[in-house]
Motif scaffolding. Structure first.
Motif, short mmCIF file in Angstrom:
data_model
loop_
_atom_site.label_atom_id
_atom_site.label_comp_id
_atom_site.label_asym_id
_atom_site.label_seq_id
_atom_site.Cartn_x
_atom_site.Cartn_y
_atom_site.Cartn_z
N ALA A 181 0.82 -1.22 0.00
CA ALA A 181 0.00 0.00 0.00
C ALA A 181 0.85 1.26 0.00
CB ALA A 181 -0.92 0.00 1.22
N GLU A 184 1.07 2.77 -3.48
CA GLU A 184 -0.16 3.07 -4.21
C GLU A 184 -0.09 4.47 -4.82
OE1 GLU A 184 -4.39 1.00 -3.04
OE2 GLU A 184 -3.54 2.46 -1.70
N SER A 188 5.05 0.92 -8.46
CA SER A 188 5.24 0.10 -7.26
C SER A 188 6.58 -0.62 -7.26
CB SER A 188 4.11 -0.92 -7.13
OG SER A 188 4.07 -1.77 -8.26
#
Length: 468
Positions: A181, A184, A188
């Motif tokens: 996360a 995000e 990535s």
């Protein structure tokens, strides 16, 4: 301007009896990287509570604190302390990105995601007296970054001060991964320029390196060029890789030729159902045993990671995992109780199912059960976790596993590395507290280095005496 950078200690790193060595391995490289964007005229103090007593009586103008889940409460307390003294407080890190509303209550500004691009924007706004409350990372690149301020790192307090990160993120997206996360809203997984990575390596003193990258082999082209450039640099290094990258093509051979001597591998679980549940596709239909054999054939030691508590685990999962580790002679094992970190898909799914039992982040240390289990009770899971560590590192199992290696040199290296890691914690504690940890680096380099065949005969008698 007086600027203070702080890494608060993780809750699990603090013990009244001993300080586990793994929390004294690596300096706070992320903070040192952000420090490179500050002015040469700034007075900068970088403190890591894992290896030093924090001074909270100072009067900095600005304080930047790195927040993980199990140091969150401690970080917030420090942030509140410095804000009350009039300092401008910044919070960033994995936990801040996962729970920005929680973190924002304790900071003047928060950073979401990696901050290499956002921090310079903040500094420009701060000096123009218009800083924002939230800065989010959108542009993801490691190109043309200033070198990390390693001069701020207290090298003598760490076993492996030569840690570095040449990539960010991971090409895979496991549901339980704490870092997924964090990236995000942008790339990535991305890399440095190879020449920049080699230049950073060249600046580091000594022989040993530790790549903290989540997946050093994640970009085949980058990794291949990096390893080719490292040939002849006389380095030994450690890093992390996945099962598929170890079995695919000849990249792991190139890594070994460049000096890779130890690798962290996320085996996690032997259950296909658990792998599917975790979205760990890179392990599906792969032979763990083949990966282990390939690494052993190259003289690469293995730190295997295993997770207990996935929904398809049963009471035998602990003994099956330990037995597999001993039979396949992996060098060290890191066991974890499944932990649904905030911000992960695992957490979101469990929260939707009403399975999250507590939001006491101090317990999110992979040692405690914080969710409603299936297949195992919480007591069975925690007891099995502790049993696995104790059983895997019994001397009888250490010796048995060492003799699984064909070469005498690898038997002895395995014995010293595995035994030294877990069986001498009181000695490590003494060395850490007396400030002599960095003095042990030559020993680590010696264990990781190749042993020539002519030296094997000299150590056969030593090994035989140990096993009698």
């Amino acid at each position: 301007m007086k600027v203070k950078l702080i890494l608060p200690a993780l809750t699990e790193a603090e013990s009244p009896f001993w300080r586990p060595i793994k929390y004294s391995l690596f300096p706070p490289l992320g903070l040192a990287t952000l420090a490179a964007f500050l002015s040469p005229d700034d007075e900068i103090d970088l403190q890591d509570q894992h290896v030093e007593q924090l001074n909270l009586e100072d009067e900095p103008d600005m304080v930047l604190i790195q927040v993980y889940v199990t140091n969150a409460f401690r970080a917030y307390k420090m942030a509140d302390h410095y804000r009350a003294k009039g300092a401008y407080v910044l919070l960033g890190g994995l936990h801040v990105t996962a729970l920005p509303e929680e973190a924002a209550q304790h900071a003047d500004t928060i950073f979401l995601g990696p901050a290499e691009e956002a921090f310079p924007r903040f500094l420009e706004d701060y000096h123009a007296k218009r800083p924002r409350k939230v800065y989010r990372s959108y542009i993801r690149t490691l190109h043309n970054l200033p070198p990390a301020r390693r001069d701020l790192i207290k090298r003598n307090r760490y076993l492996v001060p030569n840690s570095l990160v040449v990539t960010r993120g991971c090409p895979h997206h496991c549901d339980f991964c704490y870092k997924d996360a964090f990236y995000e809203g942008g790339k990535s997984f991305y890399t440095q320029l190879v020449d920049d990575a080699l230049a950073e390596i060249d600046r580091l003193p000594g022989k040993h390196l530790y790549f903290l990258d989540d997946h050093l082999l994640g970009n085949k082209r980058f990794a291949g060029e990096l390893f080719e450039g490292m040939k002849g640099m006389n380095r030994v290094f450690q890093g992390a890789a996945t099962i598929d990258s170890i079995l695919d093509d000849d990249l792991i051979e190139k890594a070994a030729a460049a000096g890779l001597r130890s690798v962290f591998v996320g085996f996690e679980t032997f259950s296909p159902e658990n792998l599917r549940q975790s979205n760990k596709k890179q392990n599906m239909a792969k032979s763990y045993a083949d990966a282990v054999k390939r690494l052993h054939s190259l003289g690469i030691m293995i730190n295997g990671s295993f997770v207990f508590g996935l929904d398809h685990d049963d009471k035998d999962v602990f003994s099956r995992t330990v037995d597999w580790g001993i039979q396949n002679a992996i060098t060290t094992a890191t066991f974890h109780v499944l932990t649904p970190y905030p911000g992960t898909r695992l957490y979101q799914n469990m929260e939707a199912e009403g399975r999250i039992l507590t939001r006491n982040w101090d317990l999110y240390d992979t040692r405690h059960v914080v969710y409603k289990t299936r297949g195992l009770t919480a007591i069975e899971l925690e007891q099995g976790y502790h049993w696995a560590y104790k059983e895997f590192y019994r001397w009888a199992n250490i010796l048995e596993a060492s003799f699984k290696h064909d070469s005498v040199k690898h038997r002895l290296k395995y014995l010293f590395y595995m035994g030294g890691w877990k069986k001498f914690e009181p000695l490590w504690n003494f060395i850490i507290k007396t400030g002599g940890l960095n003095e042990m680096l030559p020993m680590l380099e010696s264990v990781l280095s190749k042993v020539e065949y002519k030296e094997e005969k000299k150590i056969v008698e030593i090994l035989e005496r140990i096993t009698v």
